[in-house]
Every structure is written in C-alpha cells, then in structure tokens.
Design a protein around this motif. Structure first.
Motif, PDB file in Angstrom:
ATOM      1  N   GLU A  59       0.829  -1.201   0.000  1.00 63.85           N
ATOM      2  CA  GLU A  59       0.000   0.000   0.000  1.00 63.85           C
ATOM      3  C   GLU A  59       0.866   1.254   0.000  1.00 63.85           C
ATOM      4  N   LYS A  60       1.940   1.230   0.765  1.00 64.66           N
ATOM      5  CA  LYS A  60       2.823   2.391   0.858  1.00 64.66           C
ATOM      6  C   LYS A  60       3.653   2.589  -0.405  1.00 64.66           C
ATOM      7  N   ARG A  61       3.914   1.496  -1.125  1.00 61.48           N
ATOM      8  CA  ARG A  61       4.755   1.577  -2.322  1.00 61.48           C
ATOM      9  C   ARG A  61       4.215   2.577  -3.336  1.00 61.48           C
ATOM     10  N   ALA A  62       2.903   2.688  -3.422  1.00 62.24           N
ATOM     11  CA  ALA A  62       2.286   3.595  -4.390  1.00 62.24           C
ATOM     12  C   ALA A  62       2.302   5.046  -3.919  1.00 62.24           C
ATOM     13  N   LEU A  63       2.673   5.256  -2.653  1.00 60.47           N
ATOM     14  CA  LEU A  63       2.574   6.596  -2.075  1.00 60.47           C
ATOM     15  C   LEU A  63       3.912   7.260  -1.781  1.00 60.47           C
ATOM     16  N   VAL A  64       4.968   6.455  -1.605  1.00 63.20           N
ATOM     17  CA  VAL A  64       6.256   7.013  -1.203  1.00 63.20           C
ATOM     18  C   VAL A  64       7.369   6.537  -2.129  1.00 63.20           C
ATOM     19  N   ALA A  65       8.521   7.196  -2.030  1.00 61.22           N
ATOM     20  CA  ALA A  65       9.687   6.808  -2.817  1.00 61.22           C
ATOM     21  C   ALA A  65      10.231   5.465  -2.324  1.00 61.22           C
ATOM     22  N   LYS A  66      10.985   4.789  -3.184  1.00 64.54           N
ATOM     23  CA  LYS A  66      11.543   3.481  -2.824  1.00 64.54           C
ATOM     24  C   LYS A  66      12.453   3.578  -1.607  1.00 64.54           C
ATOM     25  N   SER A  67      13.217   4.650  -1.517  1.00 64.20           N
ATOM     26  CA  SER A  67      14.116   4.822  -0.382  1.00 64.20           C
ATOM     27  C   SER A  67      13.333   4.990   0.917  1.00 64.20           C
ATOM     28  N   THR A  68      12.209   5.704   0.846  1.00 59.46           N
ATOM     29  CA  THR A  68      11.354   5.884   2.021  1.00 59.46           C
ATOM     30  C   THR A  68      10.719   4.564   2.432  1.00 59.46           C
ATOM     31  N   LEU A  69      10.309   3.771   1.444  1.00 57.03           N
ATOM     32  CA  LEU A  69       9.704   2.466   1.725  1.00 57.03           C
ATOM     33  C   LEU A  69      10.702   1.561   2.450  1.00 57.03           C
ATOM     34  N   ARG A  70      11.955   1.602   2.019  1.00 59.21           N
ATOM     35  CA  ARG A  70      13.001   0.804   2.671  1.00 59.21           C
ATOM     36  C   ARG A  70      13.223   1.276   4.105  1.00 59.21           C
ATOM     37  N   THR A  71      13.117   2.583   4.314  1.00 57.16           N
ATOM     38  CA  THR A  71      13.269   3.125   5.660  1.00 57.16           C
ATOM     39  C   THR A  71      12.159   2.630   6.570  1.00 57.16           C
ATOM     40  N   TYR A  72      10.918   2.643   6.067  1.00 58.72           N
ATOM     41  CA  TYR A  72       9.783   2.091   6.825  1.00 58.72           C
ATOM     42  C   TYR A  72      10.071   0.637   7.209  1.00 58.72           C
ATOM     43  N   TYR A  73      10.496  -0.125   6.220  1.00 63.51           N
ATOM     44  CA  TYR A  73      10.775  -1.548   6.439  1.00 63.51           C
ATOM     45  C   TYR A  73      11.828  -1.730   7.526  1.00 63.51           C
TER      46      TYR A  73
END
Length: 304
Positions: A59-73
C-alpha cells in the motif's frame, strides 16, 4: 495497539544511547504502521503475519519513494526484532518478509553554474543574507548533516588549525577540515553575528547559527533557507535540498581525487558500504573519467 510496546522500544533505544533523530524516525515509522493496523481493526500484535506486513508495504509503495519504503521496512523490522528478542512475540513476521529493492537513480548534484547562482542569491550586506551564505558555504565545504549544522557552537571552530568539531549520530565526534574559503566566510559571519546580537540586545547563546530573534536555528529553518535560495535561483522542478549539498560535496570529493575511506570519516558513516551507496557519479562524470583513464586511449606506445 503498538503504542505501549513502542514506548518500551524507545526507552531501550535511549538506554543504548542512540541518537535522538534516529529514535524519532523509528517512533514515527512504527506509529504509521500502528495507524494502519488500527484502521484494519487488528486487536493484538500476535495477529501481525508476514502477509500483513507485505500488504502494508504494498500500500505504501504507491505513495512514497523506494528509499522511504526501505526506511519504513528497516524501522519496523528493528522494532519487531526487539519484540521477539524480549519475548513480547513468539514469531517475528519480518523473518519471512523480503526487504524492498533499492531504487536505482542518478544522484543529483549541483554543477558549477548552479553553485555560482546560489552563492550570488544571498545578500551578504544583511545579517540573514550573510548567515544564509555562510550556511551554504560550510555545508558545501564539509558535507555536514543539517542536524550537525544546527548543533555547532562557536567553540567547535578551531581557527588556528582550520577545522570544525562535529557531533554526529550516536554522539560520535569527528574533526572536519573546512578549507580557507569557508573559514573566511565563517569569520565574517561570526563578526556580523556578534554585532547583530549587540545591536538588537539579544541573549548570548553558544550556537553558531542563530535566527533573527537570537535563538538557535533548527532543521526546519535551515531547510527553509535552502527553499528560499531555490526560489531565488529558479530551481523549480529540480531536487534542491540540504541533502543535495551533501551529495555535491561527496561526489566532488571523490571526483577530485579523494579516497572512499577518508570520505567515510568526513561524512560520519559507520559503515563504508553506506558511503559507497551514497555516491553515484553522473553519466557525464563517467564519460570524463573514461576519457581520462582509459588504458588503451592513454597508451602512447602504439598507434592504431
């Protein structure tokens, strides 16, 4: 649902001496995940399966940059690793979730023309203009992080040896040479700063960079300086941030002959892998390096 466990995690991070910025990022990312779980009406941490985590990341992948998604993870994985180690959960769902791929993109840096425009956009005849000019120059000359810039105090400057003492992540101090041009700009700013404080009857504080009201500048105020400069030079549509300045410093450090180990120490990276990932030479730089160092083209003994 995760709030109390998050508070326990934060206390653990504080006891370990992690940097406040790191803890804040962890907490923010965990609470975002908690809001998602509450929205989906989960009742307990035991209900969080690998599929739940993957659905959240998707769900987040469509909303944030890949680098931000990795940070969430990474933040949430660290949190669940803590829960598993302390016995709050039996199974760690992140043991079965693959880390999101790192996006591959050319790192934007300022070119010489842009740097000239930025330097010319600051009105050095005013206190705030000179302060903004000094801020940009010091960041460009040393590659310091915004948080580190905010924490600098006047006593951190060694005028005789031409370096600054920087307090980095995890309370790790390091010394960074600042160059003579940056030193001269900083000296002019410190002189103007002293005069400004006296003329406006402001309290004396140790912080190097101060606001119009004499208070220590925070990260948002530094970012606003860069946004204002962007507006003045017409940088609309381009990545134009404090991190761009840090990238510019690092890329030019390597381009001009600096080695990766020295750069790691200057940037304050604990792992050299971080430094290697941080620097991506632009296509033009790669072409230039190939033309300069291609062994066949530089072989003078043979004519083809």
């Amino acid at each position: 649902m995760l709030r109390q466990l998050c508070e326990r995690f934060v206390k653990s991070c504080e006891a370990r001496g992690l940097a406040r910025n790191t803890i804040n990022h962890y907490q923010s990312d965990i609470l975002k995940f908690n809001a998602y779980l509450c929205e989906k009406e989960f009742d307990s941490v035991e209900q969080i399966t690998p599929e739940v985590v993957e659905d959240y990341l998707a769900e987040k992948r469509a909303l944030v940059a890949k680098s931000t998604l990795r940070t969430y993870y990474m933040s949430i994985r660290t949190f669940f690793g803590f829960l598993h180690k302390r016995g709050f959960i039996i199974t760690n769902p992140f043991a079965y979730v693959v880390k999101p791929k790192q996006g591959k993109h050319a790192t934007r840096i300022f070119n010489e023309v842009e740097i000239d425009k930025i330097l010319g956009a600051c009105d050095k005849s005013t206190f705030t203009g000179l302060r903004n000019y000094a801020t940009f120059c010091l960041m460009l000359a040393t590659g310091v992080r915004v948080s580190e810039l905010c924490n600098l105090i006047i006593e951190d400057i060694d005028w005789a040896n031409n370096w600054i003492l920087v307090r980095g992540k995890g309370d790790k101090d390091r010394i960074i040479p600042m160059g003579y041009k940056a030193r001269n700009v900083l000296a002019a700013y410190v002189k103007a700063r002293r005069k400004y404080i006296i003329e406006h009857y402001l309290p004396i504080i140790p912080n190097l960079f101060i606001s119009r009201t004499g208070k220590a500048m925070n990260k948002d105020e530094i970012h606003n300086i860069i946004i204002d400069i962007k507006r003045r030079v017409g940088g609309t549509g381009l990545r134009f941030s404090c991190h761009t300045i840090r990238h510019t410093f690092a890329t030019n450090f390597l381009k001009n002959g600096g080695d990766i180990v020295s750069l790691q120490k200057v940037l304050g990276h604990s792992r050299i892998e971080t430094t290697k990932l941080y620097i991506n030479l632009s296509r033009n730089d790669i072409v230039e390096q190939m033309q300069k160092f291609n062994p066949l083209d530089n072989q003078s003994c043979y004519k083809l």
